[in-house]
Design an enzyme around this catalytic site. Sequence first.
Site, short mmCIF file in Angstrom:
data_model
loop_
_atom_site.label_atom_id
_atom_site.label_comp_id
_atom_site.label_asym_id
_atom_site.label_seq_id
_atom_site.Cartn_x
_atom_site.Cartn_y
_atom_site.Cartn_z
N GLY A 33 0.78 -1.24 0.00
CA GLY A 33 0.00 0.00 0.00
C GLY A 33 0.81 1.28 0.00
O GLY A 33 0.40 2.29 -0.57
N ASP B 250 0.64 3.87 4.32
CA ASP B 250 -0.47 4.33 3.50
C ASP B 250 -1.55 4.94 4.39
O ASP B 250 -2.05 6.02 4.12
CB ASP B 250 -1.04 3.20 2.62
CG ASP B 250 -1.38 1.93 3.41
OD1 ASP B 250 -1.14 1.87 4.64
OD2 ASP B 250 -1.88 0.97 2.79
N ASP C 127 -4.75 3.48 10.84
CA ASP C 127 -6.17 3.31 11.14
C ASP C 127 -6.31 3.00 12.63
O ASP C 127 -6.32 3.91 13.45
CB ASP C 127 -6.70 2.20 10.24
CG ASP C 127 -8.20 2.00 10.34
OD1 ASP C 127 -8.90 2.97 10.65
OD2 ASP C 127 -8.67 0.87 10.13
N PHE D 215 -14.27 3.51 4.34
CA PHE D 215 -13.23 2.74 3.65
C PHE D 215 -12.84 3.47 2.37
O PHE D 215 -13.69 3.86 1.57
CB PHE D 215 -13.75 1.34 3.32
CG PHE D 215 -12.67 0.40 2.90
CD1 PHE D 215 -11.98 -0.35 3.85
CD2 PHE D 215 -12.32 0.26 1.57
CE1 PHE D 215 -10.97 -1.22 3.47
CE2 PHE D 215 -11.31 -0.60 1.18
CZ PHE D 215 -10.64 -1.34 2.13
N ASP E 150 -6.11 -0.40 -1.43
CA ASP E 150 -6.84 -1.34 -2.28
C ASP E 150 -8.16 -1.78 -1.66
O ASP E 150 -8.39 -1.66 -0.46
CB ASP E 150 -6.00 -2.61 -2.51
CG ASP E 150 -5.95 -3.49 -1.26
OD1 ASP E 150 -5.50 -3.00 -0.21
OD2 ASP E 150 -6.38 -4.67 -1.35
N ARG F 38 -5.39 0.27 -6.41
CA ARG F 38 -4.20 0.91 -5.85
C ARG F 38 -3.67 2.00 -6.77
O ARG F 38 -3.08 2.97 -6.33
CB ARG F 38 -3.09 -0.12 -5.64
CG ARG F 38 -3.36 -1.16 -4.58
CD ARG F 38 -2.08 -1.96 -4.33
NE ARG F 38 -2.33 -3.21 -3.65
CZ ARG F 38 -2.45 -3.35 -2.32
NH1 ARG F 38 -2.37 -2.29 -1.55
NH2 ARG F 38 -2.65 -4.52 -1.78
#
Length: 178
Positions: free
Chosen positions: A44, A97, A100, A149, A156, A162
């Site tokens: 990512g 990337d 979270d 999301f 991805d 991506r």
Amino acid sequence: MTPPAIERILFTEEQVDARIREVAAEISARYEGRDLKLVAVLKGAVFFLCALARALTVPVKIDFLAISSFGGHSGQVRIAKDLDHPIEDEDVLLIEDIVDTGLTTRYLLQSLAGRSPRSLGVCTLLDRSVRRIAQVPVDFRCFEIPDRFVIGCGLDYKQLYRNLGYIAVLNPDKNREV
Ligand code: IMP
């Protein structure tokens, strides 16, 4: 035309490029006079790493890690591919990337800190801090995002999207399991 998998674009390609250049200027100022080792997590973070590295003005080395998850959604990960080179006495910036829950970043920081780098920082393209479980230090972030999301710029959905140059919210109607 945007693919049907997309609900809306959060940040356009122009906004992403401009913000990456701003953050690269901050990083270049912070590390002026030093060499910097960028450590990116496959896959990512690769797109972000390339854009960021090209905009940095300090000398840069790059290396990669790959991780695999186990234990379902508990955030347990292990290193599937380790760095090619030691990081002892180097200024290291972990390139993510997205941070979270922070569980992956916490694990990676613990692993990297044990290898005696001179310094260790975190730079992420996206920060979804509303979902944080592990409180990890984020030294540089391009964008804070809402609790949805997202895909694009390396992120991805089932290994797709991506390569999109923008960051978009995935359309839950077209992707029922999300
Ligand atoms: P963590 O929850 O901070 O440990 O994030 C783990 C990983 O989940 C990230 O590095 C991403 O690869 C992936 N991930 C988290 N949120 C998203 C998203 O919105 N889109 C795509 N991948 C995501």
